[in-house]
Design a protein around this motif. Structure first.
Motif, PDB file in Angstrom:
ATOM      1  N   ARG A   1      24.838  -1.151   9.393  1.00 62.10           N
ATOM      2  CA  ARG A   1      25.476  -1.865   8.472  1.00 62.10           C
ATOM      3  C   ARG A   1      24.529  -2.562   7.518  1.00 62.10           C
ATOM      4  N   PHE A   2      23.315  -2.373   7.623  1.00 58.47           N
ATOM      5  CA  PHE A   2      22.146  -2.903   6.823  1.00 58.47           C
ATOM      6  C   PHE A   2      21.365  -1.858   5.825  1.00 58.47           C
ATOM      7  N   THR A   3      21.185  -2.247   4.906  1.00 58.81           N
ATOM      8  CA  THR A   3      20.437  -1.511   3.700  1.00 58.81           C
ATOM      9  C   THR A   3      19.594  -0.849   4.338  1.00 58.81           C
ATOM     10  N   PRO A   4      19.411   0.634   4.272  1.00 58.93           N
ATOM     11  CA  PRO A   4      18.415   1.437   4.779  1.00 58.93           C
ATOM     12  C   PRO A   4      17.037   1.136   4.207  1.00 58.93           C
ATOM     13  N   SER A   5      16.656   0.902   2.999  1.00 60.39           N
ATOM     14  CA  SER A   5      15.408   0.550   2.563  1.00 60.39           C
ATOM     15  C   SER A   5      14.800  -0.869   3.348  1.00 60.39           C
ATOM     16  N   VAL A   6      15.745  -1.602   3.448  1.00 63.24           N
ATOM     17  CA  VAL A   6      15.408  -2.955   4.131  1.00 63.24           C
ATOM     18  C   VAL A   6      14.908  -2.820   5.460  1.00 63.24           C
ATOM     19  N   MET A   7      15.482  -1.858   6.247  1.00 63.80           N
ATOM     20  CA  MET A   7      15.169  -1.676   7.683  1.00 63.80           C
ATOM     21  C   MET A   7      13.871  -1.228   7.876  1.00 63.80           C
ATOM     22  N   GLN A   8      13.141  -0.434   6.789  1.00 61.20           N
ATOM     23  CA  GLN A   8      11.973   0.463   6.930  1.00 61.20           C
ATOM     24  C   GLN A   8      10.832  -0.787   7.337  1.00 61.20           C
TER      25      GLN A   8
ATOM     26  N   TYR B   1       3.213  -3.808  -7.986  1.00 64.77           N
ATOM     27  CA  TYR B   1       4.202  -2.883  -8.985  1.00 64.77           C
ATOM     28  C   TYR B   1       3.348  -1.738  -9.573  1.00 64.77           C
ATOM     29  N   LEU B   2       2.069  -2.138 -10.163  1.00 60.60           N
ATOM     30  CA  LEU B   2       1.225  -1.175 -10.931  1.00 60.60           C
ATOM     31  C   LEU B   2       1.018  -0.071  -9.989  1.00 60.60           C
ATOM     32  N   LEU B   3       0.452  -0.248  -8.828  1.00 58.02           N
ATOM     33  CA  LEU B   3       0.113   1.008  -8.004  1.00 58.02           C
ATOM     34  C   LEU B   3       1.391   1.720  -7.849  1.00 58.02           C
ATOM     35  N   ASP B   4       2.416   1.191  -7.479  1.00 55.88           N
ATOM     36  CA  ASP B   4       3.644   1.936  -7.287  1.00 55.88           C
ATOM     37  C   ASP B   4       4.177   2.584  -8.312  1.00 55.88           C
ATOM     38  N   ARG B   5       3.926   2.020  -9.404  1.00 54.81           N
ATOM     39  CA  ARG B   5       4.386   2.777 -10.922  1.00 54.81           C
ATOM     40  C   ARG B   5       3.488   3.807 -11.032  1.00 54.81           C
ATOM     41  N   LYS B   6       2.173   3.692 -10.906  1.00 55.74           N
ATOM     42  CA  LYS B   6       1.126   4.471 -11.327  1.00 55.74           C
ATOM     43  C   LYS B   6       1.056   5.693 -10.269  1.00 55.74           C
ATOM     44  N   GLY B   7       0.851   5.682  -9.048  1.00 57.33           N
ATOM     45  CA  GLY B   7       0.711   6.441  -8.101  1.00 57.33           C
ATOM     46  C   GLY B   7       1.710   6.789  -7.138  1.00 57.33           C
TER      47      GLY B   7
ATOM     48  N   VAL C   1       9.344  -3.700  -5.293  1.00 59.94           N
ATOM     49  CA  VAL C   1       8.546  -4.452  -4.344  1.00 59.94           C
ATOM     50  C   VAL C   1       8.981  -5.766  -3.892  1.00 59.94           C
ATOM     51  N   GLY C   2       8.419  -6.629  -3.087  1.00 59.08           N
ATOM     52  CA  GLY C   2       8.763  -7.788  -2.508  1.00 59.08           C
ATOM     53  C   GLY C   2       9.216  -8.023  -1.302  1.00 59.08           C
ATOM     54  N   ASN C   3      10.235  -8.885  -0.875  1.00 65.55           N
ATOM     55  CA  ASN C   3      10.421  -9.154   0.654  1.00 65.55           C
ATOM     56  C   ASN C   3      12.005  -8.652   0.914  1.00 65.55           C
ATOM     57  N   PRO C   4      11.936  -7.486   1.495  1.00 64.36           N
ATOM     58  CA  PRO C   4      13.271  -6.824   1.913  1.00 64.36           C
ATOM     59  C   PRO C   4      14.176  -8.021   2.343  1.00 64.36           C
TER      60      PRO C   4
ATOM     61  N   GLY D   1      13.002   3.107  -2.907  1.00 60.67           N
ATOM     62  CA  GLY D   1      11.957   2.553  -2.245  1.00 60.67           C
ATOM     63  C   GLY D   1      11.862   1.084  -2.164  1.00 60.67           C
ATOM     64  N   PHE D   2      11.790   0.116  -1.222  1.00 69.59           N
ATOM     65  CA  PHE D   2      11.642  -1.090  -1.080  1.00 69.59           C
ATOM     66  C   PHE D   2      10.398  -1.428  -0.403  1.00 69.59           C
ATOM     67  N   GLN D   3       9.316  -1.941  -1.207  1.00 65.46           N
ATOM     68  CA  GLN D   3       7.873  -1.678  -0.700  1.00 65.46           C
ATOM     69  C   GLN D   3       7.727  -3.447  -0.223  1.00 65.46           C
ATOM     70  N   LEU D   4       7.466  -3.673   1.116  1.00 70.62           N
ATOM     71  CA  LEU D   4       7.300  -4.923   1.446  1.00 70.62           C
ATOM     72  C   LEU D   4       5.905  -5.468   1.015  1.00 70.62           C
ATOM     73  N   SER D   5       5.712  -6.637   0.495  1.00 71.83           N
ATOM     74  CA  SER D   5       4.649  -7.250  -0.020  1.00 71.83           C
ATOM     75  C   SER D   5       3.378  -6.624   0.859  1.00 71.83           C
ATOM     76  N   TRP D   6       2.312  -6.732   0.013  1.00 71.08           N
ATOM     77  CA  TRP D   6       1.064  -5.856   0.856  1.00 71.08           C
ATOM     78  C   TRP D   6       0.514  -7.091   2.078  1.00 71.08           C
ATOM     79  N   ASP D   7       0.496  -8.244   1.508  1.00 73.17           N
ATOM     80  CA  ASP D   7       0.025  -9.237   2.705  1.00 73.17           C
ATOM     81  C   ASP D   7       0.730  -9.459   3.866  1.00 73.17           C
ATOM     82  N   GLN D   8       2.106  -8.567   3.831  1.00 74.06           N
ATOM     83  CA  GLN D   8       2.938  -8.728   5.044  1.00 74.06           C
ATOM     84  C   GLN D   8       2.908  -7.339   5.604  1.00 74.06           C
ATOM     85  N   ALA D   9       2.782  -6.478   4.851  1.00 71.44           N
ATOM     86  CA  ALA D   9       2.676  -4.882   5.343  1.00 71.44           C
ATOM     87  C   ALA D   9       1.625  -4.760   6.005  1.00 71.44           C
TER      88      ALA D   9
END
Length: 433
Positions: free
Chosen positions: A125-132, A205-211, A315-318, A390-398
């Motif tokens: 029932r949950f958003t797949p990108s969040v569950m990652q 964001y800049l790394l995700d956009r660039k690479g 990016v952010g907090n899913p 994709g929904f990238q978790l903030s680096w300091d949490q990931a």
């Protein structure tokens, strides 16, 4: 949205405790109620600002008067350390609130958390990108417990119009906007650089956009050499270009997010834009309702014309999660609560009413039917997440918790241009060894 107003305060809290150290905390004492001593009923820990989540506990307790959940609420600054000590002492709660990512994985690797199956908690029932963010080695270790919190670019419509600026859709347009806004006598982008984690959002964001997402995925998987990827260097160059262009004004390093100063710069018209998580919307509505109603705009983070990443990625907090203590003696009750009371229909309605989008599928009809003044905002956030690859978790949490301090330190050094763009990756590669 109330549940997210303080979530990012954790960005300044760093841990020196890794998964291996978790197992050695038994002599550190205890904190909070004990799962092992409770004769009946669940114990659960969360944060004091999770008011809607607390309503789910109240609903469960009403249906289970003889075996209620004992809910212990903590302030942000105390919570993570208390949780570590409690786990080390064997006194952790049955269910615990967390951010997913590397910190949760530390507990998973230490054998402290049970995997959850779809049959047990209906994960579909949950958003797949969040569950990652709560999935490790193909197994799920948490249930989303509150609203989505991607990072978006807010803007002041009046300020942009006065400077002849359109909301930027590309990095080049952002740089052009910076020059025009600066020439109009306002701070182009409000930034609470003193808190460090708001600056980190730009690099994410800049790394995700660039690479593309693959670069940070390698980093998060433990590949220390991936910090030296050219895209990491280029992301830092983009950030330093913004700083050199005066994007953040002259006093960003003295601005602290928790004091509300960066938020105020936007709604008072002293700044044109602000990059921040969706919890900022509730702060703006509360602090300046007239501004939020008529002059607040928001867009996705700008794209890079030469980038390999999707401009729709976020990016952010899913979400935050509730996870199950592997030593709990009340697992049947815990699974019932997670399946039937967390983000059920009443919870979904409560979050939408508060201006927050919960991470559940199939909200189109509810959003279409809402009469809330937040309808446009809710639809924007929902579409942003649903359309994102994709929904990238903030680096300091990931990342593993012991990398939080060097990460935020080097982010600040890059922002201040105290290190070369390439040195950021080199420093982080060394820290990750």
């Amino acid at each position: 949205m109330r549940g997210f107003r303080k979530i990012r305060a954790w960005r300044v809290v760093a841990s020196t405790v890794t998964a291996s150290a978790l197992l050695g905390l038994a002599a550190c004492g205890t904190s909070g109620p004990s799962t092992t001593s409770s004769a009946k009923g669940l114990t659960m820990w969360a944060l004091t600002d999770q008011t809607i989540l607390k309503e789910s506990v109240d609903a469960y307790n009403k249906d289970h008067p003889d075996a209620k959940i004992t809910l212990q609420l903590y302030a942000n600054d105390d919570y993570k350390q208390k949780l570590r000590v409690a786990f080390g002492a064997g006194k952790a709660p049955d269910l615990f609130f967390n951010w997913g990512g590397g910190a949760l994985d530390d507990y998973v690797k230490a054998g402290k958390v049970d995997a959850l199956t779809s049959a047990q908690v209906n994960t579909g029932r949950f958003t797949p990108s969040v569950m990652q963010s709560a999935t490790f080695d193909g197994k799920v270790y948490g249930v989303p417990a509150n609203g989505l919190a991607p990072v978006v670019l807010y803007y002041n419509k009046k300020v942009l119009k006065s400077a002849g600026v359109e909301p930027p859709k590309t990095y080049d347009e952002l740089m052009t906007a910076v020059k025009k806004l600066k020439g109009d006598g306002v701070t182009p982008i409000s930034l609470a650089a003193n808190s460090k984690w708001p600056t980190l959002m730009y690099l994410e964001y800049l790394l995700d956009r660039k690479g593309g997402s693959e670069v940070f995925s390698k980093i998060a998987s433990g590949d220390a050499s991936a910090w030296k990827d050219p895209a990491v260097t280029q992301a830092n160059q983009y950030l330093q270009d913004l700083t050199e262009a005066g994007a953040f004004g002259d006093n960003a390093s003295s601005v602290n997010y928790d004091q509300g100063a960066s938020t105020a710069l936007l709604y008072t018209g002293k700044a044109g834009m602000e990059l921040m998580g969706t919890w900022e919307y509730a702060n703006l509505v509360k602090a300046a309702p007239d501004f939020a109603k008529s002059d607040l705009g928001y867009v996705a983070f700008p794209a890079l014309s030469d980038g390999a990443g999707s401009p729709k990625s976020i990016v952010g907090n899913p979400s935050n999660f509730l996870s199950l203590n592997s030593e709990s003696k009340h697992k049947t009750e815990a699974l019932e609560y997670l399946k039937d009371f967390v983000l059920d229909d009443s919870q979904v309605d409560a979050y939408l009413a508060a201006g927050s989008v919960p991470p559940v599928n199939g909200l189109e009809s509810k959003l279409a039917a809402t009469k809330s003044s937040d309808k446009a905002w809710l639809q924007f956030v929902y579409d942003l997440v649903q359309n994102s690859p994709g929904f990238q978790l903030s680096w300091d949490q990931a990342l593993p918790s012991d990398q939080a301090d060097p990460l935020l330190t080097n982010v600040d050094k890059s922002f201040l241009r105290q290190i070369k763009p390439k040195q950021f990756g080199e420093n982080m590669s060394e820290a990750a060894q």
